[in-house]
Enzyme design. Structure first.
Site, PDB file in Angstrom:
ATOM      1  N   ARG A  93      20.341  19.358  34.980  1.00  0.00           N
ATOM      2  CA  ARG A  93      21.454  20.010  34.253  1.00  0.00           C
ATOM      3  C   ARG A  93      22.480  20.557  35.232  1.00  0.00           C
ATOM      4  O   ARG A  93      23.693  20.458  35.015  1.00  0.00           O
ATOM      5  CB  ARG A  93      20.916  21.145  33.371  1.00  0.00           C
ATOM      6  CG  ARG A  93      20.271  20.691  32.085  1.00  0.00           C
ATOM      7  CD  ARG A  93      19.816  21.888  31.259  1.00  0.00           C
ATOM      8  NE  ARG A  93      20.943  22.748  30.889  1.00  0.00           N
ATOM      9  CZ  ARG A  93      20.790  24.004  30.478  1.00  0.00           C
ATOM     10  NH1 ARG A  93      19.575  24.554  30.418  1.00  0.00           N
ATOM     11  NH2 ARG A  93      21.831  24.731  30.152  1.00  0.00           N
ATOM     12  N   ASP A 126      27.291  27.128  33.005  1.00  0.00           N
ATOM     13  CA  ASP A 126      27.840  25.985  33.739  1.00  0.00           C
ATOM     14  C   ASP A 126      28.975  26.328  34.697  1.00  0.00           C
ATOM     15  O   ASP A 126      29.405  25.468  35.469  1.00  0.00           O
ATOM     16  CB  ASP A 126      28.311  24.897  32.743  1.00  0.00           C
ATOM     17  CG  ASP A 126      29.331  25.431  31.725  1.00  0.00           C
ATOM     18  OD1 ASP A 126      29.258  25.015  30.542  1.00  0.00           O
ATOM     19  OD2 ASP A 126      30.179  26.265  32.088  1.00  0.00           O
ATOM     20  N   HIS A 176      23.964  34.869  30.015  1.00  0.00           N
ATOM     21  CA  HIS A 176      22.705  34.149  30.201  1.00  0.00           C
ATOM     22  C   HIS A 176      22.531  33.651  31.624  1.00  0.00           C
ATOM     23  O   HIS A 176      21.766  32.722  31.886  1.00  0.00           O
ATOM     24  CB  HIS A 176      22.613  32.975  29.204  1.00  0.00           C
ATOM     25  CG  HIS A 176      22.480  33.449  27.793  1.00  0.00           C
ATOM     26  ND1 HIS A 176      22.652  32.633  26.706  1.00  0.00           N
ATOM     27  CD2 HIS A 176      22.202  34.678  27.282  1.00  0.00           C
ATOM     28  CE1 HIS A 176      22.468  33.327  25.585  1.00  0.00           C
ATOM     29  NE2 HIS A 176      22.215  34.575  25.916  1.00  0.00           N
ATOM     30  N   GLY A 211      32.818  28.106  19.925  1.00  0.00           N
ATOM     31  CA  GLY A 211      31.799  27.141  20.327  1.00  0.00           C
ATOM     32  C   GLY A 211      30.398  27.677  20.409  1.00  0.00           C
ATOM     33  O   GLY A 211      29.613  27.250  21.267  1.00  0.00           O
ATOM     34  N   PRO A 222      33.958  23.461  15.006  1.00  0.00           N
ATOM     35  CA  PRO A 222      34.125  22.387  14.011  1.00  0.00           C
ATOM     36  C   PRO A 222      33.189  22.557  12.811  1.00  0.00           C
ATOM     37  O   PRO A 222      33.417  22.018  11.741  1.00  0.00           O
ATOM     38  CB  PRO A 222      33.778  21.099  14.779  1.00  0.00           C
ATOM     39  CG  PRO A 222      33.386  21.491  16.152  1.00  0.00           C
ATOM     40  CD  PRO A 222      33.488  22.948  16.299  1.00  0.00           C
TER      41      PRO A 222
END
Ligand code: OAD
Length: 252
Positions: free
Chosen positions: A72, A110, A125, A197, A224
């Site tokens: 990842r 990320d 996190h 998101g 979405p």
């Protein structure tokens, strides 16, 4: 084409004094980093979270868990911020240049908000880019290349349990104390809260939406799909982060 809700959100951003943005994996989906719970692309479709993202899984098989996290990590390093990330960085500059406060509370590990240029990011996190020695707790940022051995050896400790783990929050672990404190400070001056998101099902992160409502902030959601908060926020905007956020910025 901007929606009415986007126009209202833009108007609120123009006068906001304290903006807090909670982001989740959906913000990085358009950077090709899989989300956790989306059926088609979700990370978990190939892995059982309880087998990988817990202290027990790491104790049982540190090699497998650290291999998955290194896979990842390399994916995150190969990813690029998309227009939605860049729009949030532009929004921070706009808000802070007129003396307002801007904070991103991210559940993502990320590092893409920072790479997009956002200065005030609180990693609720943790970060997949930082790994820590399980013996000493000391942290390092490994080179942007794959580890050679799993579990990776710790540079801080030579004993038998000399190994590194990712500095991310696993299920059942507490959030970093300094992140909680910084988030609490940001929420004290929050008058506009934007959730982008996130499925809003993991606490305590999702609880910041409730806190925003309790302190009287106006709230908006960009996703979405519907979430448990879609019917409670001031503006619920159905759409992708990479589409909606640049449009809202264009309306400022
Ligand atoms: P999820 O995978 O639970 O939710 C991703 C959300 O992003 C969903 O609501 C999607 O509808 C939405 N989404 C997908 N594509 C999007 C796009 N292009 N633009 C905007 N939204 C989009 O991810 P999180 O909510 O971040 O915790 O998950 C929260 C936590 O659960 C993670 O931080 C992780 C996981 O357990 C830990 O690892 C501790």
């Amino acid at each position: 084409m901007s929606s009415t809700a986007e126009a209202h959100l833009a108007a609120a951003l123009r006068e906001a004094r304290g903006v807090v943005v909670l982001t989740g994996a959906g913000v990085s989906a358009e950077s090709k980093i899989p989300t956790f719970r989306d059926a088609m692309s979700g990370l978990w479709k190939d892995f059982d979270p309880m087998k990988l993202a817990t202290p027990e899984a790491f104790d049982a098989d540190p090699a497998m868990v650290t291999k998955w996290y290194d896979w990842r990590r390399l994916g995150c390093l190969a990813a690029e911020p998309h227009p939605g990330h860049l729009a949030l960085a532009a929004l921070e500059r706009r808000i802070t240049s007129r003396g307002g406060a801007f904070t991103i509370l991210t559940q993502n590990v990320d590092g893409l908000h920072q790479r997009a240029g956002v200065a005030n990011v609180i990693e609720l996190h943790g970060s997949i880019m930082r790994w820590r020695c399980i013996a000493t707790g000391m942290e390092c940022e490994p080179e942007p290349v794959a580890f050679e051995t799993f579990p990776p050896r710790s540079p801080f400790h030579a004993g038998d349990n000399s190994m590194l783990r990712p500095s991310v929050v696993w299920f059942g672990e507490m959030l970093p104390e300094r992140a909680i404190e910084a988030a609490a400070d940001a929420m004290e001056t929050c008058d506009l809260f934007l959730s982008v998101g996130t499925s809003s099902v993991v606490y305590p992160a999702a609880g910041y939406i409730d806190l925003a409502m309790r302190v009287g902030a106006r709230t908006a959601e960009v996703n979405p799909e519907a979430t448990p908060y879609s019917d409670r926020v001031t503006w619920s905007i159905r759409g992708k982060a990479g589409d909606v956020l640049p449009r809202v910025m264009d309306l400022l």
